[in-house]
Design a protein around this motif. Sequence first.
Motif, mmCIF file in Angstrom:
data_model
loop_
_atom_site.group_PDB
_atom_site.id
_atom_site.type_symbol
_atom_site.label_atom_id
_atom_site.label_comp_id
_atom_site.label_asym_id
_atom_site.label_seq_id
_atom_site.Cartn_x
_atom_site.Cartn_y
_atom_site.Cartn_z
ATOM 1 N N SER A 223 0.718 78.951 7.438
ATOM 2 C CA SER A 223 0.109 77.622 7.460
ATOM 3 C C SER A 223 0.564 76.901 8.724
ATOM 4 O O SER A 223 1.507 77.345 9.396
ATOM 5 C CB SER A 223 0.482 76.816 6.213
ATOM 6 N N GLY A 224 -0.122 75.818 9.034
ATOM 7 C CA GLY A 224 0.308 74.980 10.150
ATOM 8 C C GLY A 224 -0.540 75.080 11.397
ATOM 9 O O GLY A 224 -0.277 74.368 12.367
ATOM 10 N N ARG B 169 4.108 73.508 14.694
ATOM 11 C CA ARG B 169 4.999 74.397 13.956
ATOM 12 C C ARG B 169 4.195 75.175 12.926
ATOM 13 O O ARG B 169 3.490 74.593 12.113
ATOM 14 C CB ARG B 169 6.127 73.624 13.270
ATOM 15 N N SER C 120 4.297 77.879 9.709
ATOM 16 C CA SER C 120 5.166 78.275 8.602
ATOM 17 C C SER C 120 4.660 79.571 7.989
ATOM 18 O O SER C 120 3.446 79.823 7.968
ATOM 19 C CB SER C 120 5.198 77.192 7.526
ATOM 20 N N TYR D 167 9.579 80.147 10.289
ATOM 21 C CA TYR D 167 8.846 79.182 11.093
ATOM 22 C C TYR D 167 8.707 79.659 12.530
ATOM 23 O O TYR D 167 9.492 80.471 13.016
ATOM 24 C CB TYR D 167 9.583 77.834 11.102
#
Length: 118
Positions: free
Chosen positions: A7-8, A19, A21, A82
């Motif tokens: 995600s992100g 960022r 994830s 991350y």
Amino acid sequence: QVQVVESGGGSVQSGGSMRLSCKVSRTITSVFNLDLMGWYRQPPEKERELVAQENTGANTKYQDSVKGRFTIYRDNARKTMYLQMTNLKPEDTAVYYCNVKRGGVDYWGKGTLVTVSS
């Protein structure tokens, strides 16, 4: 079966930050701690390439083009990895994939698109 979900992703202007994830589920923390994990990316019409990889924080490696701009790290308690990306460039545009290597098996997420405009 281990599940990997990124995600992100999204759109950002050149010079911006983002960022990503990677949440790993259906695993236990003690096993997650030992996983070799990495981020790969596939730019448009190009092959998938390694961006960054780390093994429990002891060893990390980066593709030359992202050194000094990207940082890979993990939160073992959250079973999440991350990729902090700064000073993004248009050539960073790609679908980013999270990879978990465990026991000779590769687990992949479905990817998240990062688009950097000039």
